[in-house]
Scaffold this motif. Structure first.
Motif, short mmCIF file in Angstrom:
data_model
loop_
_atom_site.label_atom_id
_atom_site.label_comp_id
_atom_site.label_asym_id
_atom_site.label_seq_id
_atom_site.Cartn_x
_atom_site.Cartn_y
_atom_site.Cartn_z
N ASN A 112 48.84 17.78 -43.25
CA ASN A 112 48.57 18.73 -42.16
C ASN A 112 47.27 18.35 -41.47
OD1 ASN A 112 46.31 20.12 -43.62
ND2 ASN A 112 47.97 20.57 -45.03
N GLY A 113 46.96 19.09 -40.40
CA GLY A 113 45.78 18.75 -39.61
C GLY A 113 44.48 19.03 -40.34
N LEU A 114 44.45 20.11 -41.11
CA LEU A 114 43.23 20.43 -41.85
C LEU A 114 42.93 19.30 -42.85
CD1 LEU A 114 40.91 22.24 -42.84
CD2 LEU A 114 42.54 23.50 -44.23
N LEU A 163 41.32 16.19 -41.34
CA LEU A 163 39.87 16.27 -41.11
C LEU A 163 39.10 16.25 -42.43
CD1 LEU A 163 39.95 19.04 -38.35
CD2 LEU A 163 39.57 16.58 -37.99
N THR A 201 35.90 26.94 -31.77
CA THR A 201 37.01 26.11 -32.23
C THR A 201 37.89 26.90 -33.16
OG1 THR A 201 37.64 24.02 -33.31
CG2 THR A 201 35.71 25.15 -34.21
N TYR A 202 39.03 26.32 -33.52
CA TYR A 202 39.86 26.91 -34.56
C TYR A 202 39.16 26.67 -35.89
CZ TYR A 202 43.81 27.90 -37.56
OH TYR A 202 44.60 28.41 -38.53
N ALA A 215 39.85 25.59 -38.68
CA ALA A 215 40.11 24.38 -39.49
C ALA A 215 39.02 23.33 -39.31
CB ALA A 215 41.47 23.78 -39.12
N SER A 216 38.48 23.19 -38.09
CA SER A 216 37.44 22.17 -37.86
C SER A 216 36.25 22.44 -38.77
CB SER A 216 36.96 22.18 -36.40
OG SER A 216 37.96 22.55 -35.50
N VAL A 228 36.06 18.57 -30.70
CA VAL A 228 37.38 19.21 -30.75
C VAL A 228 37.92 19.23 -29.32
CG1 VAL A 228 38.70 21.26 -31.41
CG2 VAL A 228 36.62 20.65 -32.68
N ASP A 285 38.71 16.00 -33.52
CA ASP A 285 39.76 16.93 -33.92
C ASP A 285 40.74 16.95 -32.74
OD1 ASP A 285 41.43 19.05 -34.37
OD2 ASP A 285 39.89 20.38 -35.17
N ALA A 341 43.90 17.94 -32.87
CA ALA A 341 45.06 18.76 -33.25
C ALA A 341 45.78 19.37 -32.05
CB ALA A 341 44.61 19.87 -34.20
N GLN A 342 45.05 19.55 -30.92
CA GLN A 342 45.67 20.22 -29.77
C GLN A 342 45.85 19.28 -28.58
OE1 GLN A 342 43.70 23.90 -28.80
NE2 GLN A 342 43.78 24.64 -30.90
N SER A 353 47.22 17.30 -35.92
CA SER A 353 48.10 18.25 -36.59
C SER A 353 49.48 18.17 -35.94
CB SER A 353 47.57 19.67 -36.41
OG SER A 353 48.58 20.62 -36.68
N TYR A 364 51.66 20.71 -36.69
CA TYR A 364 52.10 22.10 -36.88
C TYR A 364 53.19 22.37 -35.83
CZ TYR A 364 51.52 27.21 -36.90
OH TYR A 364 51.72 28.55 -36.96
N LYS A 391 52.53 22.72 -32.01
CA LYS A 391 51.75 21.73 -31.25
C LYS A 391 52.64 20.99 -30.24
CE LYS A 391 48.07 22.46 -33.77
NZ LYS A 391 47.28 23.63 -33.40
N TYR A 396 40.85 32.09 -29.53
CA TYR A 396 41.12 32.81 -30.76
C TYR A 396 40.35 34.12 -30.71
CZ TYR A 396 43.02 28.34 -31.99
OH TYR A 396 43.76 27.21 -31.97
C1 LIG Z 1 41.72 22.58 -33.30
C2 LIG Z 1 42.53 22.54 -34.57
N1 LIG Z 1 42.08 21.84 -35.61
C3 LIG Z 1 42.76 21.75 -36.75
C4 LIG Z 1 43.97 22.39 -36.91
C5 LIG Z 1 44.64 22.36 -38.24
O1 LIG Z 1 45.93 21.84 -38.23
P1 LIG Z 1 47.01 22.31 -39.31
O2 LIG Z 1 47.47 23.67 -38.94
O3 LIG Z 1 48.07 21.28 -39.21
O4 LIG Z 1 46.32 22.28 -40.64
C6 LIG Z 1 44.51 23.11 -35.83
C7 LIG Z 1 45.82 23.74 -35.85
O5 LIG Z 1 46.31 24.57 -36.41
C8 LIG Z 1 43.76 23.19 -34.64
O6 LIG Z 1 44.22 23.90 -33.59
#
Ligand SMILES: Cc1ncc(COP(=O)(O)O)c(C=O)c1O
Length: 512
Positions: free
Chosen positions: A205-207, A210, A235-236, A238-239, A281, A307, A309-310, A331, A333, A336, A460
Motif C-alpha cells: 500500500n501507499g503508506l 513511504l 497532507t493526508y 499517511a505522509s 506531497v 508522496d 499517492a494522488q 498508492s 488504493y 486513486k 481533509y
Molecule cells: C497523500 C497520500 N499519501 C499516502 C497515502 C497512503 O496510501 P494507502 O492508502 O495506499 O496506504 C494516501 C492515500 O490514501 C494519500 O492520499
C-alpha cells in the motif's frame, strides 16, 4: 446502464415481418445504438441465435442453400459483435434445468449488473426484478434513473474493464504462482517505464511505500533515529505516519494557499543540522514547485522523497512524478486515479542500491528464501492486484484526459463569488485526482449540494497536527493549513462522469 439483449429482440430487429409485429424491439435497439449504451449478448445464446436465424431464413427463402443461410447468419453475428459485448455466465450461477438458456442469460446479467431486454414471458415473470419488455423499456429506465451524482462511481469505473479483468484473473489463477510472480514483475517494469524511472518496487500500500523508503535510507546509514524530515503540514495523515513510524521527526511546513502544496519559500527556515530529507506531497494531483525544492535539497544535501499517492502521471516540466526526487511512494488504493481492487502501492527510484534494499525489505528483509539481511516486513504488491493494475495502467492517460476535460469545464463555468476555485500553475500538468474548491461556508455548501443530489467529500477535515494521534502537536498553530482544512470541499470528478452531470454540478453551484 448495461442492457443484455435476449436473442428474440435481435431476431425482431433483423426481420422485416417481425419488426413490424414488434416495433418496440427496433425502437429500443435503435435508441441503444444511437446513445452508445453498453449492450451485451449472452455467450450461451450465440449458438441458438445462429440456429434460429437459419431456421427463419429457411422458412422465408427455401430456395437458399444451407451454406448461403449459414453465411447470412454469420454476417449478422459478425455485425452484432461490432456493437455488442459478450457476457459469459459465471460458473457459480445455478442452472435451472427447466430452462437452461434462460438461467444462463440471467446469470450473465447478474455478473455484469445488466438488465435483460426480452419478450420471453417466462423470463419476464420469473425474473421481473431484472428483466424488461421493450414495450416498458423507456418507463423502466425513467424509474431507474438515479438523479444523484456520486462523488466517485467506483463500480462503473471498474466495470469498464471487467472483460480484461476476467482474463487477468484467469492468467493469475492458472499460473499457480501467487506472490511476487510474473504479473508483479511486469507491472513493476511497465509502471517504471510510465514514470520514467529505472526501478519500481511493488509494495502492499501507499503508506508502506513511504515507510519502507525511509527505512531503506536508515539501512543505508543516510538517516538515523531522531533525524528531521521536512513535510507539508497540509497532507493526508499517511505522509506523517511514515515519518513517525521510523522514529523520525516530521518538521511541518505551511502550504501555499493557492496550490495547497508545500510552500517552497518556507522550507529553508526549517532546516537544521538534523534535517535529512524533504518529503513533498503532490496533493490532489498537482506536482509541487520542484525547481525551487531541487535547489534547496542540493544546497543542504537533502534527499527528496515524493508522496505521489494522488498524482500518478502528473508532470513537472518534462518529468513525471515518481521521477522528481530520490524515491517516490505511490498508492493504488481503489479511489486513486490508478486504483486496484484492493490495497496496493509501489516505490519508484533511479537509485540501484535503494531499490535493492527495498526489494528485500518488502519481503522479510530477504533476497534469498530463509536468508534475512534486514529486519524486514511482509509488504508485497499482491500478484492479482498487479495483474488488474496492468489492465488499468493502459487506460490511465485516458482517465487523466477525461478528468482534465471536467476540471477545465468546472474552472471555466463555476461562477460564484463565495467559491474559490483551485489555482493551476501555468506550466502545470495536473491530473485532477481531486477537484477541490474553497469557501468560508463549506459545511453549508456541502449540505446544499447533498440536498440537490450531489455528493461531495472533504479532503481533509482535520489536519495532522490536530489529530488525537498526535496530541503533542495539538496546540501548535499552522493557520494556512487550518484554514484549508476548514474550507475545502471536493467536487465529483472521474473518468466515467458524464458531461451532463458536470453541467448539472456547475448549474447547481452557480445557483447557490
Ligand atoms: C497523500 C497520500 N499519501 C499516502 C497515502 C497512503 O496510501 P494507502 O492508502 O495506499 O496506504 C494516501 C492515500 O490514501 C494519500 O492520499
Amino acid at each position: 446502464m448495461k442492457i443484455l439483449f435476449d436473442i428474440n429482440i435481435i431476431l425482431d430487429v433483423f426481420d422485416n415481418k417481425r419488426s413490424e409485429q414488434y416495433p418496440s424491439s427496433k425502437k429500443v435497439y435503435d435508441y441503444c445504438i444511437n446513445n452508445k449504451l453498453d449492450c451485451y449478448l449472452c455467450v450461451a445464446s450465440l449458438d441458438n441465435l445462429e440456429f434460429l436465424k437459419i431456421s427463419q431464413l429457411d422458412m422465408q427463402f427455401p430456395e437458399l442453400t444451407y451454406a448461403q443461410k449459414k453465411r447470412l447468419s454469420d454476417l449478422l453475428i459478425q455485425d452484432l459483435l461490432k456493437f455488442f459485448k459478450l457476457a459469459k455466465t459465471p460458473s457459480y450461477y445455478p442452472i435451472d434445468l427447466n430452462d437452461i438458456e434462460d438461467s444462463q442469460i440471467i446469470g450473465s446479467a447478474h455478473a455484469i449488473g445488466a438488465i435483460v431486454l426480452t419478450r420471453d414471458k417466462d423470463i419476464l415473470e420469473k425474473y421481473s426484478y431484472i428483466a424488461v419488455h421493450p414495450d416498458n423499456f423507456f418507463d423502466f429506465i425513467e424509474n431507474k434513473k438515479n438523479n444523484k451524482i456520486p462523488f466517485l462511481d467506483l463500480q462503473s469505473i471498474n466495470m469498464q474493464y471487467c472483460h480484461q479483468f476476467e482474463e487477468a484473473f484467469d492468467a493469475v489463477l492458472q499460473s499457480g504462482w501467487y506472490i511476487l510472480g510474473q504479473e508483479c514483475k511486469k507491472f513493476e517494469e511497465e509502471f517504471a517505464d510510465y514514470c520514467g524511472t529505472k526501478h519500481c518496487i511493488g509494495v502492499a500500500n501507499g503508506l508502506d511505500a513511504l515507510i519502507l523508503i525511509l527505512k531503506a535510507y536508515k539501512e543505508m546509514g543516510i538517516i538515523s533515529d531522531g533525524d528531521e524530515i521536512i513535510a507539508p503540514a497540509n497532507t493526508y495523515i499517511a505522509s506523517i505516519l511514515a515519518i513517525t513510524h521510523n522514529n523520525l521527526k516530521p518538521v511541518l511546513v505551511e502550504p501555499d494557499l493557492n496550490t495547497y502544496l508545500i510552500d517552497p519559500d518556507k522550507i529553508e527556515e526549517k532546516i537544521t543540522s538534523k534535517t535529512k530529507a524533504i518529503m513533498v506531497v503532490h496533493l490532489y494531483g498537482q506536482t509541487c514547485q520542484m525547481d525551487k525544492i531541487w535547489e534547496i535539497a542540493k544546497k543542504y544535501n537533502l534527499k527528496i522523497i515524493e508522496d505521489s499517492a494522488q498524482s500518478h502521471g502528473a508532470y513537472f516540466g518534462q518529468k513525471r512524478c515518481g521521477n522528481l526526487g530520490d524515491a517516490s511512494g505511490f498508492s493504488f488504493y481503489p479511489g486513486k486515479n490508478l486504483g486496484a481492487l484492493g490495497d496496493g502501492g509501489a516505490v519508484t527510484t533511479n537509485d540501484d542500491e535503494l531499490a535493492n534494499i527495498l526489494r528485500a525489505l518488502r519481503n522479510y528483509g530477504s533476497h534469498k528464501k530463509y536468508e534475512n539481511i534486514y529486519k524486514g516486513f511482509n509488504s508485497r504488491l499482491d500478484e492479482l492486484q498487479a495483474a488488474l493494475l496492468r489492465v488499468k495502467l493502459k487506460y490511465l492517460d485516458k482517465e487523466i484526459e477525461k478528468r482534465r476535460e471536467i476540471a477545465k469545464f468546472y474552472l471555466e463555468n463555476i461562477k460564484n463569488e463565495k467559491i474559490v476555485l483551485p489555482k493551476v500553475r501555468k506550466e502545470d500538468n495536473h491530473v485532477w485526482h481531486l477537484f477541490v474548491i474553497r469557501t468560508k461556508e463549506r459545511d453549508r455548501l456541502q449540505k446544499y449540494l447533498e440536498k440537490n443530489g450531489i455528493q461531495t467529500l472533504i479532503h481533509y477535515p482535520i489536519p495532522p497536527h490536530k489529530q488525537k494521534a498526535y496530541k503533542e502537536w495539538n496546540t501548535k498553530a499552522y493557520p494556512v493549513t487550518e484554514q484549508i482544512h476548514y474550507e475545502v470541499l471536493s467536487l465529483p470528478i472521474s473518468g466515467v462522469m458524464g458531461m451532463d452531470e458536470v453541467k448539472e454540478v456547475v448549474e447547481i453551484i452557480n445557483r447557490y
